[in-house]
Scaffold this motif. Structure first.
Motif, mmCIF file in Angstrom:
data_model
loop_
_atom_site.group_PDB
_atom_site.id
_atom_site.type_symbol
_atom_site.label_atom_id
_atom_site.label_comp_id
_atom_site.label_asym_id
_atom_site.label_seq_id
_atom_site.Cartn_x
_atom_site.Cartn_y
_atom_site.Cartn_z
ATOM 1 N N LEU A 154 -1.195 4.491 -1.191
ATOM 2 C CA LEU A 154 -2.393 4.599 -0.259
ATOM 3 C C LEU A 154 -2.075 4.733 1.396
ATOM 4 C CD1 LEU A 154 -4.383 1.554 -2.043
ATOM 5 C CD2 LEU A 154 -4.911 3.931 -1.945
ATOM 6 N N MET A 198 -3.249 -1.527 -9.490
ATOM 7 C CA MET A 198 -3.365 -2.274 -8.268
ATOM 8 C C MET A 198 -4.565 -3.164 -8.425
ATOM 9 S SD MET A 198 -2.798 -1.404 -4.336
ATOM 10 C CE MET A 198 -3.354 -2.280 -2.866
ATOM 11 N N ALA A 237 1.653 1.952 -3.397
ATOM 12 C CA ALA A 237 0.545 2.262 -4.448
ATOM 13 C C ALA A 237 0.298 3.868 -3.988
ATOM 14 C CB ALA A 237 -0.596 1.734 -4.002
ATOM 15 N N ARG A 245 0.792 -1.164 0.022
ATOM 16 C CA ARG A 245 -0.009 0.306 -0.046
ATOM 17 C C ARG A 245 0.787 1.215 -0.070
ATOM 18 N NH1 ARG A 245 -5.399 -0.082 1.153
ATOM 19 N NH2 ARG A 245 -5.099 1.603 2.657
#
Lengths: 373, 289
Positions: free
Chosen positions: A56, A83, A54, A51
């Motif tokens: 996030l 993703m 990504a 994450r």
């Protein structure tokens, strides 16, 4: 396509006033175009790491670079990654076609170009017939293909997959494993795949990142991880059934140092482990390398359960002091639950771990000089 | 008949099931009678001329001579059309405003962490406990100071204040059923937070905000208290307040009063007819799969 650099990556979550370190200083370099799997038990920080790639989650410390571009503080929208989520996360109100093409729509790609790409992706993933359906009309496997298709049309620097198969049955898993690898070849992009299933990690990847409670345990190609684990943890996590680990002591024998444990005595090359005499160490042997007859060394174990797997069987045993000891064999003659067998193994298949679990020697390095050709 | 070990008479399951079913039907019929009879009385009186309806000193329950005369009288001799329009304007703006606030606040409460969030949430529920009349007097003072009395805007604000606590709470609950992964997947694909809200969150949350809108609609449409307090200009009365005045007028009889009641019932009826599937979904949050 991008090489992904992680430098001292750290993530701390504050939960109810106490800090929980999810990722604890991971540094590694995921090669451009490789298929890298992050593996480890639940709560080891693998999903958090993904994450952070990504965007996030924001790292508490350390840097992330895609090639030379520092993306540490970039929002997910500003990184070119795709993703696939564990929950698949298809938009329930869009058709399969709209789901796959959503990223292109955001980028402002004209409808005709969009359709062309969507259809190409659908063909690759064999979901052309499903394009006008809604996600709820699809089976689990088809939904997963749609999710892969969405990633496919994006042409990302990195494709991130977060346990995408954990909810699928074994047959579909096997099918999609092949699908994911084919996609990797066609896309020619860096794939980072998170799983808790070491079989997936071993079968699919070029490199495996093994995490243990937020720390990097080992980063190596699958075969190296299997043959030369750097710790007892790595040896036990990779491979089924798990590596047998039992205790022993380094002693000074008549003809040089030996490791003695559970009735087995393994001679070491002269001078090896000289500084560890008297220390307690652990010995590891993979169940696949244990035979019920022969081997340089052997220990007597009591058979508890026999698990037939078809061509071979896993024999679960215990040593005299109760340590579990598994044997994989195709010859079950004389093996009865409750009975005793002699589990034999060769020096070259032994791992030696110190008290902290670090590997201090591999069996291949322990062969005595006169035995080597 | 078989007896259980304790000596009680065991009722066979089949009879039990039948009794349960009969019980359900009886209850349903009783409820239906209580609901239907007044509605039927309203309709039957509204569509008969007073002379027919009360002929012979008894209420004529079966219309023999249906007519729109009562409605004609209403529109020709009273300001019913103005009242109706006022109601529509205030209800529409309240519905829009309340739903917009509910969606933004509900999303914020679901997706963002901030200091005092749990207090804010509790305050919202707490403010829902007030009855409109408790709010009416302070709001009158505030609106008087702001010059908002006798305006559509003032009444809209007041009605929004009444409906919003519940609609925010409803949206807050509903957004919690929308998986965050849907949003995250849109962000990763390059969609901004606003775009994600528009493309992904709102379509998925449609049953939620339709329910919120229906609730705000019913609060505003059925309001009497706030309008009575805030509006003193007869031209700005909504239909609820306007209709109540008819009772005091000697020229307006039961027929016309029932006719205006029918008019009041039409918009909620249409809403219930067309949006009931959303309403059920929205209020069933948690029961969703």
């Amino acid at each position: 396509m991008a090489t992904i650099h992680l430098e001292e990556l750290r993530k701390v979550f504050g939960v109810g006033g106490t800090d929980h370190v999810a990722v604890d200083g991971i540094s590694l370099e995921i090669p451009d175009g490789s298929f890298t799997t992050i593996v480890g038990p639940s709560g080891c920080g693998k999903t958090t790491t993904l994450r952070m790639l990504a965007g996030l989650e924001t790292p508490t410390g350390g840097r992330i670079r895609f090639d030379d571009r520092d993306v540490t503080d970039l929002r997910p929208q500003e990184r070119n990654v795709a993703m696939v989520f564990q929950s698949i996360a298809l938009y329930p109100h869009m058709t399969v076609r709209e789901n796959i093409g959503y990223a292109l729509k955001i980028d402002g790609v004209p409808k005709a170009d969009r359709d062309e790409k969507i259809e190409e992706a659908a063909e690759t993933l064999q979901i052309t017939d499903q394009l006008e359906k809604m996600p709820s009309e699809l089976s689990g496997g088809q939904q997963q293909r749609v999710a892969l298709g969405s990633a496919f049309v994006q042409d990302p620097d990195a494709l991130l997959l977060d346990e995408p198969m954990s909810d699928l049955d074994a047959k579909l898993k096997a099918e999609l494993r092949v699908e994911v690898q084919r996609l990797h070849k066609e896309l020619d992009t860096t794939v980072v795949y998170v799983t808790h299933d070491q079989t997936e990690a071993m079968t699919m990847s070029d490199h495996v990142v093994l995490l243990n409670e937020g720390r990097l345990e080992q980063f190596a190609p699958p075969t190296e991880l299997f043959d030369r684990p750097t710790s007892a943890y790595a040896a036990r996590f990779i491979g089924t059934p798990s590596t047998n680990v039992f205790e022993g002591t380094v002693e000074r024998g008549d003809r040089g140092p030996v490791v003695a444990g559970q009735g087995a005595t393994i001679r070491l090359p002269t001078g090896a482990l000289a500084d560890r005499v008297g220390e307690t160490v652990s010995l590891g042997v993979r169940p696949q390398y244990v035979t019920l007859d022969g081997g340089d060394h052997g220990l007597d174990v009591t058979v508890e359960v026999v698990e037939p797997l078809g061509t071979e069987s896993v024999v679960h045993c215990r040593t005299a002091d109760g340590t579990p000891f598994d044997v994989v064999t195709s010859d079950l003659a004389g093996v009865d639950p409750g009975g005793t067998v002699r589990a034999g193994f060769d020096t070259e298949h032994v791992y030696l771990f110190d008290a902290g679990g670090e590997t201090v020697a591999f069996g291949t390095d322990l062969r005595e000089p006169e035995e080597s050709p | 008949m078989a007896t259980s070990p304790r000596g009680l008479v065991a009722v066979p399951q089949r009879i039990q099931a039948r009794l349960t079913r009969i019980g359900v039907y009886v209850t349903a019929v009783v409820v239906a009678v209580f609901v239907t009879v007044p509605v039927y009385l309203m309709l039957t009186l509204a569509f008969q001329a007073p002379a027919d309806a009360f002929a012979g000193g008894r209420v004529n329950l079966i219309p023999t001579n249906p007519t729109l005369r009562n409605f004609r009288v209403l529109f020709e001799t009273t300001a019913t059309s103005t009242y109706f329009r006022n109601s529509l304007v205030v209800t529409a703006s309240t519905t829009l405003l309340s739903t917009a606030i509910a969606v933004s606040a509900g999303y914020g409460l679901t997706r963002f962490e901030f200091r005092g969030k749990s207090y804010a949430a509790r305050a919202i529920l707490f403010s829902y406990m007030f009855s409109p009349i408790v709010l009416a007097i302070p709001l009158y003072v505030v609106f008087f100071a702001l010059g908002l009395l006798n305006s559509y805007f003032g009444l809209t604000l007041a009605l929004t204040a009444i409906s919003t606590p519940f609609t925010i709470w409803l949206m807050w609950q509903y957004f919690q059923t929308v998986p965050i992964a849907l949003e995250e997947s849109a962000w990763v694909r390059g969609a901004s937070r606003w775009r994600t809200l528009w493309d992904v969150v709102l379509p998925v949350a449609r049953p939620g905000y339709v329910s919120a809108a229906i609730f705000a609609f019913s609060v505003a449409w059925n309001d009497f208290t706030m309008a009575r307090v805030i509006m003193s200009d007869e031209n700005l009365y909504p239909i609820t307040v306007g209709a109540s005045l008819f009772l005091d007028r000697p020229t307006i009889g039961w027929g016309e009063t029932m006719a205006v009641s029918v008019l009041i019932c039409i918009p909620p009826f249409l809403i219930a007819l067309f949006l009931q599937q959303y309403l059920l979904q929205g209020f069933n949050v948690g029961g969703l799969e």
